[in-house]
Enzyme design. Structure first.
Site, mmCIF file in Angstrom:
data_model
loop_
_atom_site.group_PDB
_atom_site.id
_atom_site.type_symbol
_atom_site.label_atom_id
_atom_site.label_comp_id
_atom_site.label_asym_id
_atom_site.label_seq_id
_atom_site.Cartn_x
_atom_site.Cartn_y
_atom_site.Cartn_z
ATOM 1 N N HIS A 1 37.484 43.622 37.746
ATOM 2 C CA HIS A 1 38.622 43.868 38.629
ATOM 3 C C HIS A 1 38.840 45.377 38.764
ATOM 4 O O HIS A 1 38.792 46.093 37.757
ATOM 5 C CB HIS A 1 39.883 43.204 38.067
ATOM 6 C CG HIS A 1 41.064 43.376 38.961
ATOM 7 N ND1 HIS A 1 41.221 42.655 40.138
ATOM 8 C CD2 HIS A 1 42.124 44.213 38.879
ATOM 9 C CE1 HIS A 1 42.335 43.049 40.728
ATOM 10 N NE2 HIS A 1 42.902 43.988 39.994
ATOM 11 N N ARG B 1 40.549 23.210 46.053
ATOM 12 C CA ARG B 1 40.036 24.010 44.939
ATOM 13 C C ARG B 1 39.214 23.180 43.945
ATOM 14 O O ARG B 1 38.101 23.544 43.576
ATOM 15 C CB ARG B 1 41.205 24.694 44.220
ATOM 16 C CG ARG B 1 40.750 25.804 43.281
ATOM 17 C CD ARG B 1 41.921 26.571 42.698
ATOM 18 N NE ARG B 1 42.822 27.120 43.688
ATOM 19 C CZ ARG B 1 42.574 28.178 44.461
ATOM 20 N NH1 ARG B 1 41.424 28.804 44.349
ATOM 21 N NH2 ARG B 1 43.448 28.606 45.336
ATOM 22 N N GLY C 1 28.227 42.533 47.040
ATOM 23 C CA GLY C 1 27.325 42.232 45.920
ATOM 24 C C GLY C 1 26.818 43.427 45.145
ATOM 25 O O GLY C 1 25.803 43.337 44.454
ATOM 26 N N SER C 2 27.553 44.567 45.205
ATOM 27 C CA SER C 2 27.035 45.739 44.484
ATOM 28 C C SER C 2 27.136 45.556 42.965
ATOM 29 O O SER C 2 26.307 46.093 42.222
ATOM 30 C CB SER C 2 27.746 47.021 44.931
ATOM 31 O OG SER C 2 29.061 47.067 44.450
ATOM 32 N N GLN D 1 32.210 53.274 38.169
ATOM 33 C CA GLN D 1 32.534 52.837 36.800
ATOM 34 C C GLN D 1 32.330 51.332 36.627
ATOM 35 O O GLN D 1 31.891 50.871 35.580
ATOM 36 C CB GLN D 1 33.974 53.222 36.447
ATOM 37 C CG GLN D 1 34.175 54.698 36.252
ATOM 38 C CD GLN D 1 33.189 55.272 35.250
ATOM 39 O OE1 GLN D 1 33.101 54.794 34.122
ATOM 40 N NE2 GLN D 1 32.424 56.252 35.664
ATOM 41 N N GLU D 2 32.650 50.554 37.672
ATOM 42 C CA GLU D 2 32.417 49.101 37.599
ATOM 43 C C GLU D 2 30.952 48.832 37.298
ATOM 44 O O GLU D 2 30.611 48.007 36.434
ATOM 45 C CB GLU D 2 32.790 48.431 38.934
ATOM 46 C CG GLU D 2 34.255 48.518 39.287
ATOM 47 C CD GLU D 2 34.587 47.710 40.540
ATOM 48 O OE1 GLU D 2 34.027 46.623 40.736
ATOM 49 O OE2 GLU D 2 35.412 48.193 41.352
HETATM 50 C C1 GAR Z 1 34.687 45.120 43.454
HETATM 51 O O1 GAR Z 1 35.405 46.316 43.586
HETATM 52 C C2 GAR Z 1 35.385 44.184 42.478
HETATM 53 O O2 GAR Z 1 35.955 44.854 41.397
HETATM 54 C C3 GAR Z 1 36.430 43.566 43.362
HETATM 55 O O3 GAR Z 1 35.770 43.341 44.588
HETATM 56 C C4 GAR Z 1 34.734 44.311 44.754
HETATM 57 C C5 GAR Z 1 33.442 43.578 45.007
HETATM 58 O O4 GAR Z 1 32.429 44.492 45.301
HETATM 59 N N1 GAR Z 1 36.947 42.372 42.810
HETATM 60 C C6 GAR Z 1 38.236 42.008 42.885
HETATM 61 O O5 GAR Z 1 39.070 42.648 43.503
HETATM 62 C C7 GAR Z 1 38.573 40.719 42.166
HETATM 63 N N2 GAR Z 1 39.991 40.564 42.071
HETATM 64 P P1 GAR Z 1 30.897 44.058 45.228
HETATM 65 O O6 GAR Z 1 30.777 42.769 46.070
HETATM 66 O O7 GAR Z 1 30.162 45.199 45.840
HETATM 67 O O8 GAR Z 1 30.564 43.821 43.791
#
Ligand code: GAR
Length: 203
Positions: free
Chosen positions: A107, A63, A11-12, A171-172
């Protein structure tokens, strides 16, 4: 704008969005956080911050049936924009139809390179010299909708999956809230699959 955030794990990215809202960098509110896993770390972040949360377990569910439960919950909370933040499930076509161009994903690669799982490992093992992250609109295919914002990072010679992932993650956290603010400001128009970003209006 009321956000519904879907998570599966740490969840960051959700936290980065919540921080941007708290710092008034993002003009939105988080209406609900939904996790498909009861043990997702991100749930603790929601609890600590008093953000409404709901666990809807996906294990063993079809789904379409699962997505209907999630859509019902999003509607109950009057969500305008759905943000996938490490939500590790493909959405059904009916989910995407319920929120047309209103589902956003982050992503950890420069799409269309390295879609799917373990994008950072894929980039490293492929030998890419540059990778990064992408915020994009979601369609019913995997990591394939119109690209909103991307950020590039170098792959260093001594990188491991962990060091590369950390560089991309920083960067995300920067581009996800920025992309959401572009949507809030209605600065994005779609021309086919191209998302054209309007210049910021000057005073
Ligand atoms: C992140 O790196 C996100 O980009 C990736 O999962 C991680 C979640 O981290 N998502 C994918 O790979 C989707 N295809 P977070 O839970 O700390 O946000």
């Amino acid at each position: 704008m009321r956000l519904g955030i879907l998570i599966s794990g740490r969840g960051s990215n959700f936290e980065a969005i919540a921080n941007a809202i708290a710092r008034r960098k993002l003009d939105a509110e988080i209406a609900i956080v939904i996790s498909n896993r009861a043990n997702a770390g991100g749930l603790d972040i929601a609890r600590e911050r008093g953000i409404p949360l709901r666990v809807i377990e996906s294990r063993g569910m079809q789904r379409e049936a699962y997505d209907k439960l999630v859509i019902d919950e999003l509607r109950t909370h009057e969500v305008d924009l759905v943000c996938l933040a490490g939500f590790m499930r493909l959405l059904s076509a009916s989910f995407v139809e319920a929120y047309p161009n209103r589902v956003v994903n982050i992503h950890p690669s420069l799409l269309p390179a390295f879609p799917g799982l373990d994008a950072q490992r894929q980039a490293l093992e492929y030998g890419a010299k540059i990778t990064g992250c992408t915020v994009h609109l979601v369609d019913e295919f995997l990591d394939s909708g119109p690209i909103l914002v991307q950020s590039a990072v170098p792959v260093l010679e001594d990188d491991t999956v962990e060091t590369l992932s950390a560089r991309i993650l920083a960067q995300e956290h920067a581009i996800y809230p920025k992309a959401l603010q572009l949507i809030v400001d209605r600065r994005i128009t779609l021309q086919g699959r191209r998302a054209v970003v309007k210049e910021e209006e000057r005073e």
